[in-house]
Scaffold this motif. Sequence first.
Motif, PDB file in Angstrom:
ATOM      1  N   VAL A  12      34.631   2.501  30.391  1.00 60.10           N
ATOM      2  CA  VAL A  12      33.950   2.386  29.292  1.00 60.10           C
ATOM      3  C   VAL A  12      33.814   1.055  28.530  1.00 60.10           C
ATOM      4  CG1 VAL A  12      34.337   3.374  26.633  1.00 60.10           C
ATOM      5  CG2 VAL A  12      34.612   4.862  28.350  1.00 60.10           C
ATOM      6  N   THR A  13      32.553   0.659  28.370  1.00 55.64           N
ATOM      7  CA  THR A  13      32.360  -0.995  27.986  1.00 55.64           C
ATOM      8  C   THR A  13      31.757  -0.767  26.722  1.00 55.64           C
ATOM      9  OG1 THR A  13      32.407  -1.732  30.249  1.00 55.64           O
ATOM     10  CG2 THR A  13      31.703  -3.092  28.381  1.00 55.64           C
ATOM     11  N   VAL A  14      32.280  -1.057  25.565  1.00 52.50           N
ATOM     12  CA  VAL A  14      31.554  -1.185  24.266  1.00 52.50           C
ATOM     13  C   VAL A  14      31.299  -2.699  23.870  1.00 52.50           C
ATOM     14  CG1 VAL A  14      31.503  -0.386  22.042  1.00 52.50           C
ATOM     15  CG2 VAL A  14      32.823   0.762  23.640  1.00 52.50           C
ATOM     16  N   SER A  15      29.810  -3.078  23.903  1.00 45.73           N
ATOM     17  CA  SER A  15      29.396  -4.401  23.390  1.00 45.73           C
ATOM     18  C   SER A  15      29.285  -4.417  21.822  1.00 45.73           C
ATOM     19  CB  SER A  15      28.122  -4.601  24.002  1.00 45.73           C
ATOM     20  OG  SER A  15      27.117  -3.492  23.390  1.00 45.73           O
ATOM     21  N   SER A  16      29.722  -5.520  21.432  1.00 43.28           N
ATOM     22  CA  SER A  16      29.575  -5.788  19.988  1.00 43.28           C
ATOM     23  C   SER A  16      28.177  -6.063  19.518  1.00 43.28           C
ATOM     24  CB  SER A  16      30.351  -6.939  19.562  1.00 43.28           C
ATOM     25  OG  SER A  16      30.348  -8.075  20.255  1.00 43.28           O
ATOM     26  N   ALA A  59      28.153  -0.931  20.142  1.00 46.90           N
ATOM     27  CA  ALA A  59      29.413  -0.779  19.138  1.00 46.90           C
ATOM     28  C   ALA A  59      28.754   0.299  18.103  1.00 46.90           C
ATOM     29  CB  ALA A  59      29.965  -2.005  18.408  1.00 46.90           C
ATOM     30  N   GLY A  60      29.322   1.275  17.698  1.00 47.74           N
ATOM     31  CA  GLY A  60      28.867   2.234  16.941  1.00 47.74           C
ATOM     32  C   GLY A  60      28.412   3.717  17.680  1.00 47.74           C
ATOM     33  N   GLY A  61      28.357   3.435  18.898  1.00 46.26           N
ATOM     34  CA  GLY A  61      27.730   4.463  19.840  1.00 46.26           C
ATOM     35  C   GLY A  61      28.843   5.440  20.174  1.00 46.26           C
ATOM     36  N   SER A  62      28.356   6.392  21.170  1.00 49.15           N
ATOM     37  CA  SER A  62      29.017   7.587  21.420  1.00 49.15           C
ATOM     38  C   SER A  62      28.925   7.902  22.789  1.00 49.15           C
ATOM     39  CB  SER A  62      28.642   8.895  20.814  1.00 49.15           C
ATOM     40  OG  SER A  62      28.886   8.853  19.146  1.00 49.15           O
ATOM     41  N   LEU A  63      30.341   8.537  23.503  1.00 52.93           N
ATOM     42  CA  LEU A  63      30.214   8.842  24.663  1.00 52.93           C
ATOM     43  C   LEU A  63      30.931  10.151  25.007  1.00 52.93           C
ATOM     44  CD1 LEU A  63      31.011   5.490  26.626  1.00 52.93           C
ATOM     45  CD2 LEU A  63      28.939   6.892  27.027  1.00 52.93           C
ATOM     46  N   ARG A  64      30.794  10.780  25.956  1.00 54.31           N
ATOM     47  CA  ARG A  64      31.516  12.010  26.379  1.00 54.31           C
ATOM     48  C   ARG A  64      31.998  12.078  27.658  1.00 54.31           C
ATOM     49  NH1 ARG A  64      29.876  18.220  27.391  1.00 54.31           N
ATOM     50  NH2 ARG A  64      31.498  19.415  26.354  1.00 54.31           N
ATOM     51  N   SER A  82      31.728   6.457  17.101  1.00 51.03           N
ATOM     52  CA  SER A  82      31.999   5.072  16.379  1.00 51.03           C
ATOM     53  C   SER A  82      32.655   4.167  17.350  1.00 51.03           C
ATOM     54  CB  SER A  82      32.726   5.570  15.376  1.00 51.03           C
ATOM     55  OG  SER A  82      31.924   6.333  14.381  1.00 51.03           O
ATOM     56  N   LEU A  83      32.320   4.079  18.485  1.00 48.21           N
ATOM     57  CA  LEU A  83      33.049   3.291  19.453  1.00 48.21           C
ATOM     58  C   LEU A  83      32.753   1.696  18.938  1.00 48.21           C
ATOM     59  CD1 LEU A  83      31.617   4.986  22.739  1.00 48.21           C
ATOM     60  CD2 LEU A  83      34.067   4.481  22.203  1.00 48.21           C
ATOM     61  N   ASN A  84      33.901   1.235  19.360  1.00 52.94           N
ATOM     62  CA  ASN A  84      33.935  -0.515  19.197  1.00 52.94           C
ATOM     63  C   ASN A  84      34.602  -1.245  20.055  1.00 52.94           C
ATOM     64  OD1 ASN A  84      37.197  -0.712  18.911  1.00 52.94           O
ATOM     65  ND2 ASN A  84      36.704   0.913  17.178  1.00 52.94           N
ATOM     66  N   PRO A  85      34.372  -2.444  20.349  1.00 51.19           N
ATOM     67  CA  PRO A  85      34.729  -3.227  21.386  1.00 51.19           C
ATOM     68  C   PRO A  85      36.098  -3.079  21.779  1.00 51.19           C
ATOM     69  CG  PRO A  85      33.452  -4.429  20.285  1.00 51.19           C
ATOM     70  CD  PRO A  85      33.751  -3.384  19.232  1.00 51.19           C
ATOM     71  N   GLU A  86      37.155  -2.603  21.093  1.00 48.38           N
ATOM     72  CA  GLU A  86      38.651  -2.407  21.257  1.00 48.38           C
ATOM     73  C   GLU A  86      38.781  -0.966  22.206  1.00 48.38           C
ATOM     74  OE1 GLU A  86      37.960  -5.442  18.729  1.00 48.38           O
ATOM     75  OE2 GLU A  86      37.692  -3.512  18.030  1.00 48.38           O
TER      76      GLU A  86
END
Length: 114
Positions: free
Chosen positions: A110-114, A14-19, A82-86
């Motif tokens: 895309v998988t976002v872990s908390s 969470a909070g990370g970025s992807l392109r 600012s990725l979040n688990p949602e």
Amino acid sequence: QVQLVESGGGLVQAGGSLRLSCAASGITFNTMGWYRQAPGKQRELVASISRGGSTNYADSVKGRSTISRDNAKNTVYLQMNSLNPEDTAVYYCNFLPATTRRSWGQGTQVTVSS
């Protein structure tokens, strides 16, 4: 034969970025959209960009994401911050309007872990 190939997904905190990237072959397209489908939910449009560069965003990603395109490469990108688990979902690209859509590609997870 028209082909859409998505790439760039992955596992981030969470909070990370992807392109994300979407490469289209076999066609010169006008408007492209990024969609996502979370488990148990319907596919939703999250961003779109016209050939001229006009953009639209869903409220869920507005302010955190930027869609862009390279017409010379027939490629569209989605920078997600600012990725979040949602945001966890399979992300797809396809043409707009819906009447111009082609077969969906395999998407990129895309998988976002908390």
